[in-house]
Every structure is written in C-alpha cells, then in structure tokens.
Design a protein around this motif. Structure first.
Motif, PDB file in Angstrom:
ATOM      1  N   ASP A   3       2.763  -0.433  10.208  1.00 32.06           N
ATOM      2  CA  ASP A   3       2.127  -0.305   8.891  1.00 32.06           C
ATOM      3  C   ASP A   3       1.696  -1.675   8.351  1.00 32.06           C
ATOM      4  OD1 ASP A   3       2.456   2.432   8.948  1.00 32.06           O
ATOM      5  OD2 ASP A   3       4.241   2.417   7.676  1.00 32.06           O
ATOM      6  N   GLY A  56      17.369   1.677   8.162  1.00 29.31           N
ATOM      7  CA  GLY A  56      16.310   2.135   7.284  1.00 29.31           C
ATOM      8  C   GLY A  56      15.723   1.041   6.406  1.00 29.31           C
ATOM      9  N   HIS A  57      16.094  -0.204   6.671  1.00 28.22           N
ATOM     10  CA  HIS A  57      15.592  -1.333   5.893  1.00 28.22           C
ATOM     11  C   HIS A  57      14.768  -2.258   6.785  1.00 28.22           C
ATOM     12  CE1 HIS A  57      18.246   0.002   2.769  1.00 28.22           C
ATOM     13  NE2 HIS A  57      17.876  -1.001   1.981  1.00 28.22           N
ATOM     14  N   ARG A  74      14.551  -4.856   2.200  1.00 26.60           N
ATOM     15  CA  ARG A  74      14.227  -3.724   1.347  1.00 26.60           C
ATOM     16  C   ARG A  74      14.124  -2.475   2.219  1.00 26.60           C
ATOM     17  NH1 ARG A  74      15.155  -7.002  -1.919  1.00 26.60           N
ATOM     18  NH2 ARG A  74      13.990  -7.692  -3.711  1.00 26.60           N
ATOM     19  N   PRO A  75      14.097  -1.291   1.603  1.00 22.82           N
ATOM     20  CA  PRO A  75      13.864  -0.075   2.383  1.00 22.82           C
ATOM     21  C   PRO A  75      12.544  -0.193   3.155  1.00 22.82           C
ATOM     22  CG  PRO A  75      14.605   0.498   0.184  1.00 22.82           C
ATOM     23  CD  PRO A  75      14.343  -0.994   0.187  1.00 22.82           C
ATOM     24  N   SER A  76      12.517   0.362   4.349  1.00 21.27           N
ATOM     25  CA  SER A  76      11.339   0.257   5.211  1.00 21.27           C
ATOM     26  C   SER A  76      10.066   0.733   4.527  1.00 21.27           C
ATOM     27  CB  SER A  76      11.565   1.048   6.505  1.00 21.27           C
ATOM     28  OG  SER A  76      12.598   0.448   7.248  1.00 21.27           O
ATOM     29  N   ALA A  77      10.175   1.675   3.613  1.00 24.69           N
ATOM     30  CA  ALA A  77       8.999   2.173   2.891  1.00 24.69           C
ATOM     31  C   ALA A  77       8.334   1.072   2.072  1.00 24.69           C
ATOM     32  CB  ALA A  77       9.389   3.345   1.993  1.00 24.69           C
ATOM     33  N   ASP A  78       9.055   0.009   1.766  1.00 20.78           N
ATOM     34  CA  ASP A  78       8.529  -1.095   0.970  1.00 20.78           C
ATOM     35  C   ASP A  78       8.010  -2.253   1.825  1.00 20.78           C
ATOM     36  OD1 ASP A  78       9.313   0.329  -1.275  1.00 20.78           O
ATOM     37  OD2 ASP A  78      11.221  -0.756  -1.459  1.00 20.78           O
TER      38      ASP A  78
END
Length: 100
Positions: A3, A56-57, A74-78
């Motif tokens: 990403d 998951g980070h 941070r969380p991987s989504a960030d």
C-alpha cells in the motif's frame, strides 16, 4: 508495504523519492540521491530483523545522519498516512498528486 509503494506511484512521487528493498524492508530517500545515502525512511516488514513490537502493526523509522532517529509503530491500517507524515516532516516533500 504494498500500500505504501502503491501510494508513492499513485501520487506520482517516484520522481522525487527513490526506493529500494532489502529482503524484508522498504527503504526510501529523496531524489536526487546523494552518495552515500545517510538519511532514510524505512518501512519494516513483519519478517524484518526489527519488526513492529505488536502483531498487526507497522514500524516506520527515520534513520538520520545526525543520529536523531525516530521510530513510530501504528496499526497497519495507518501505514500509508504514517509514511507520508514522515516524508513531509523529514524531507519537506508533499505528495505531488494523490488521487483518493
């Protein structure tokens, strides 16, 4: 990590950022490259020798020539937002174009 790479391509920032990978990590520096490269942003993968401390980070580091390194997890989504925060703060490079 994919990403983050996609966001650089999507932003047409590959003209102002150079990237390379180790077996596990993505390393980014501003263009034009100065040799030796002494200032890197590193996105650590789960298999890295220095992975995030929690599952998951993502772990992103700024490795500075001055020795004042910075590490943020941070969380991987960030990951994408955190990566761009580092690029803007450390290199003064705003994404030239982001289609969101």
């Amino acid at each position: 990590m994919v990403d983050v790479i996609d966001s650089v391509i999507d932003a047409n920032a590959d003209e102002v950022l150079a990237g390379s990978t180790s077996m596990h990590d993505l390393m980014v520096a501003p263009r034009p490259l100065r040799k030796p490269v002494r200032d890197l942003i590193v996105v650590r993968a789960p298999g890295s020798l220095r992975p995030a401390g929690r599952g998951g980070h993502v772990r992103i580091e700024h490795l500075s020539s001055t020795g004042y390194d910075e590490v943020v997890e941070r969380p991987s989504a960030d990951a994408v937002a955190l990566f761009w925060r580092f690029v803007i703060e450390k290199y003064g490079i705003e994404p030239p174009h982001r289609s969101e």
